[in-house]
Enzyme design. Structure first.
Site, PDB file in Angstrom:
ATOM      1  N   HIS A 133     -27.484 -92.967  19.109  1.00 21.41           N
ATOM      2  CA  HIS A 133     -26.089 -93.048  19.566  1.00 21.41           C
ATOM      3  C   HIS A 133     -25.819 -94.421  20.195  1.00 21.41           C
ATOM      4  O   HIS A 133     -24.705 -94.943  20.102  1.00 21.41           O
ATOM      5  CB  HIS A 133     -25.773 -91.957  20.598  1.00 21.41           C
ATOM      6  CG  HIS A 133     -25.422 -90.640  19.980  1.00 21.41           C
ATOM      7  ND1 HIS A 133     -24.396 -90.479  19.078  1.00 21.41           N
ATOM      8  CD2 HIS A 133     -25.962 -89.410  20.132  1.00 21.41           C
ATOM      9  CE1 HIS A 133     -24.323 -89.217  18.707  1.00 21.41           C
ATOM     10  NE2 HIS A 133     -25.270 -88.544  19.327  1.00 21.41           N
TER      11      HIS A 133
ATOM     12  N   HIS B 103     -32.573 -89.293  18.105  1.00 21.34           N
ATOM     13  CA  HIS B 103     -31.154 -88.947  17.931  1.00 21.34           C
ATOM     14  C   HIS B 103     -30.315 -89.560  19.051  1.00 21.34           C
ATOM     15  O   HIS B 103     -29.299 -90.212  18.812  1.00 21.34           O
ATOM     16  CB  HIS B 103     -30.977 -87.421  17.925  1.00 21.34           C
ATOM     17  CG  HIS B 103     -29.545 -86.972  17.912  1.00 21.34           C
ATOM     18  ND1 HIS B 103     -28.937 -86.448  16.804  1.00 21.34           N
ATOM     19  CD2 HIS B 103     -28.599 -86.973  18.903  1.00 21.34           C
ATOM     20  CE1 HIS B 103     -27.671 -86.162  17.094  1.00 21.34           C
ATOM     21  NE2 HIS B 103     -27.447 -86.461  18.362  1.00 21.34           N
ATOM     22  N   GLU B 104     -30.769 -89.350  20.282  1.00 19.50           N
ATOM     23  CA  GLU B 104     -29.986 -89.818  21.430  1.00 19.50           C
ATOM     24  C   GLU B 104     -29.921 -91.347  21.477  1.00 19.50           C
ATOM     25  O   GLU B 104     -28.865 -91.919  21.715  1.00 19.50           O
ATOM     26  CB  GLU B 104     -30.566 -89.256  22.732  1.00 19.50           C
ATOM     27  CG  GLU B 104     -30.376 -87.748  22.861  1.00 19.50           C
ATOM     28  CD  GLU B 104     -28.919 -87.331  22.851  1.00 19.50           C
ATOM     29  OE1 GLU B 104     -28.059 -88.129  23.260  1.00 19.50           O
ATOM     30  OE2 GLU B 104     -28.636 -86.203  22.411  1.00 19.50           O
TER      31      GLU B 104
ATOM     32  N   TYR C 276     -15.602 -90.518  18.773  1.00 16.35           N
ATOM     33  CA  TYR C 276     -16.327 -89.250  18.849  1.00 16.35           C
ATOM     34  C   TYR C 276     -15.387 -88.064  18.719  1.00 16.35           C
ATOM     35  O   TYR C 276     -15.276 -87.220  19.616  1.00 16.35           O
ATOM     36  CB  TYR C 276     -17.100 -89.209  20.166  1.00 16.35           C
ATOM     37  CG  TYR C 276     -18.302 -88.299  20.138  1.00 16.35           C
ATOM     38  CD1 TYR C 276     -19.328 -88.495  19.218  1.00 16.35           C
ATOM     39  CD2 TYR C 276     -18.417 -87.248  21.038  1.00 16.35           C
ATOM     40  CE1 TYR C 276     -20.428 -87.662  19.199  1.00 16.35           C
ATOM     41  CE2 TYR C 276     -19.523 -86.411  21.028  1.00 16.35           C
ATOM     42  CZ  TYR C 276     -20.514 -86.630  20.101  1.00 16.35           C
ATOM     43  OH  TYR C 276     -21.616 -85.806  20.076  1.00 16.35           O
TER      44      TYR C 276
ATOM     45  N   ASP D 185     -15.995 -78.480  20.167  1.00 22.06           N
ATOM     46  CA  ASP D 185     -17.029 -79.464  19.839  1.00 22.06           C
ATOM     47  C   ASP D 185     -16.401 -80.779  19.331  1.00 22.06           C
ATOM     48  O   ASP D 185     -16.840 -81.335  18.321  1.00 22.06           O
ATOM     49  CB  ASP D 185     -17.980 -78.840  18.788  1.00 22.06           C
ATOM     50  CG  ASP D 185     -19.134 -79.755  18.402  1.00 22.06           C
ATOM     51  OD1 ASP D 185     -19.604 -80.522  19.260  1.00 22.06           O
ATOM     52  OD2 ASP D 185     -19.535 -79.708  17.225  1.00 22.06           O
TER      53      ASP D 185
ATOM     54  N   HIS E 243     -20.683 -81.727  15.838  1.00 26.52           N
ATOM     55  CA  HIS E 243     -22.054 -81.248  15.566  1.00 26.52           C
ATOM     56  C   HIS E 243     -22.068 -80.200  14.455  1.00 26.52           C
ATOM     57  O   HIS E 243     -23.104 -79.642  14.137  1.00 26.52           O
ATOM     58  CB  HIS E 243     -22.690 -80.609  16.801  1.00 26.52           C
ATOM     59  CG  HIS E 243     -22.908 -81.546  17.941  1.00 26.52           C
ATOM     60  ND1 HIS E 243     -21.964 -81.775  18.906  1.00 26.52           N
ATOM     61  CD2 HIS E 243     -23.973 -82.322  18.265  1.00 26.52           C
ATOM     62  CE1 HIS E 243     -22.435 -82.644  19.786  1.00 26.52           C
ATOM     63  NE2 HIS E 243     -23.649 -82.998  19.424  1.00 26.52           N
TER      64      HIS E 243
ATOM     65  N   GLU F 243     -22.482 -88.317  14.875  1.00 25.81           N
ATOM     66  CA  GLU F 243     -23.574 -87.337  14.995  1.00 25.81           C
ATOM     67  C   GLU F 243     -24.552 -87.453  13.823  1.00 25.81           C
ATOM     68  O   GLU F 243     -25.767 -87.344  13.991  1.00 25.81           O
ATOM     69  CB  GLU F 243     -22.996 -85.920  15.032  1.00 25.81           C
ATOM     70  CG  GLU F 243     -22.654 -85.445  16.416  1.00 25.81           C
ATOM     71  CD  GLU F 243     -23.845 -85.558  17.352  1.00 25.81           C
ATOM     72  OE1 GLU F 243     -24.929 -85.067  17.012  1.00 25.81           O
ATOM     73  OE2 GLU F 243     -23.688 -86.161  18.419  1.00 25.81           O
TER      74      GLU F 243
END
Ligand SMILES: [Zn+2]
Length: 356
Positions: free
Chosen positions: A178, A174-175, A189, A271, A276, A198
């Site tokens: 990005h 996931h990271e 974002y 958020d 998210h 996301e």
């Protein structure tokens, strides 16, 4: 304004701030303390990112003549301090050591590299063999993991709510995904473009896990962060693509806030405008399309999503309808008037996202 070629690196932590905010208000100081310290640390890192972005981060060049068929990994150990990158403990090609956290981080970077190269022909996250660097054992009881635009950082968790952040390979994927978005569509974002940012990270995180385990869409759990929550938490993961909103429902952590369809779309300023949270909607559409097609999700649904992300037509301010429309066009262009077109069109209909 940015000076690094227009790329604004996303500072995404796998545990979003609204979850840590809830934890920080817990009555038990053993739960609230680590959450508060993690929030403070994340705020510092976010500011640091902004400054290096404005000033101009050093260019991350690929080493000359780097072979395209293997990653270039380095794992560092922060030894519970907060200085990056920390001491180098494993380089590319070195044998596994005694520290399981180091070994998992090394394997997770490799699994991410493998999916992008072998399934999509992309050489590392920037397409040009970017070396992959990670730091483990970051801070004390640090309840997060993040990609800071230059490297991966993993905390050990507090052991009360979160365990070691290197446990779920999809969190690592996931990271790093990005980074792929940063170098391609560079989705802003915030709001729907942020939720798409996301979403891509959850899609490729899940696909990296499925590719590593050789799972079909039907065999996969479609969870993000399975194995990360401590035994005392009532929940299975951070998010579910199969059933958004069902990942956890806990007295301390609260309830998973993700919607599965546009009927339950959440309008919020928290958020980053719910990046998210509303990502649950495209996440569910991807699951529905992949599940309808069956087999390996990275081969057809994943291919369509990857091609739209990297194809140059997806604008940095794109919303759900813009993206959905491009996936339908791509399904038709790549696979003709067949199952793929039908599965993708129907998936967006089921979650209530219009295509034009
Ligand atoms: Zn993220």
């Amino acid at each position: 304004m940015t000076t690094n070629g227009g790329f604004e690196p996303v500072f995404c932590t796998i545990v979003p701030p609204h979850v840590l905010d809830t934890l920080a208000r817990a009555e038990d100081p053993a739960l609230a303390g680590p959450a508060r310290r993690t929030l403070e640390r994340d705020a510092l890192e976010r500011t640091r990112r902004r400054l290096t972005t404005v000033i101009g981060a050093p260019a991350l060049a690929a080493p000359a003549g780097a072979p395209a068929d293997r990653p270039e990994r380095t794992i560092h150990d922060a030894r519970h301090k907060q200085e990056l990158p920390g001491r180098k403990v494993r380089g590319e090609g070195a044998k596994p050591g005694r520290d399981a956290t180091v070994n998992r981080a090394y394997a997770g970077l490799g699994a991410t590299f493998d999916l992008f190269l072998k399934a999509y022909g992309r050489n590392s996250i920037n397409g040009e063999g970017l070396p992959l660097k990670a730091t483990v054992h970051f801070g004390e009881d640090y309840n997060n993991a993040f990609w800071n635009g230059e490297q991966m950082v993993f905390g050990d968790g507090d052991g009360e709510i979160f365990l070691d952040f290197t446990i779920p390979v999809d969190v690592i994927g996931h990271e790093l995904a990005h980074g792929v978005t940063q170098y391609t569509a560079n989705l802003t974002y915030f709001g729907q473009s942020g939720a798409l940012n996301e979403h891509f990270s959850d899609v490729f995180g899940a696909l990296i896990k499925q590719y590593t385990l050789g799972q079909t869409a039907a065999e996969a759990d479609w969870l993000i962060g399975a194995g990360l929550l401590a035994p005392r938490v009532t929940g299975t993961a951070l998010r579910s693509m199969k059933e958004p909103g069902s990942a956890y429902d806990d007295d301390v952590l609260g309830k998973d806030p993700q919607p599965a369809t546009m009927d339950d779309y959440v309008r919020t300023g928290r958020d980053n405008g719910g990046v998210h949270i509303n990502s649950g909607i495209p996440n569910h559409a991807f699951y529905l399309a992949a599940n309808a097609l069956g087999g390996h999700a990275w081969e057809r649904a994943g291919r369509i999503w990857f091609d739209v992300l990297t194809g140059g037509e997806l604008g940095s301010e794109a919303g759900f309808t813009d993206f959905a429309t491009l996936t339908v066009a791509n399904a038709r262009a790549s696979f003709g008037d067949g199952d793929e077109l039908q599965a993708v069109t129907k998936a967006w209909e089921q979650v209530g996202v219009r295509t034009v």
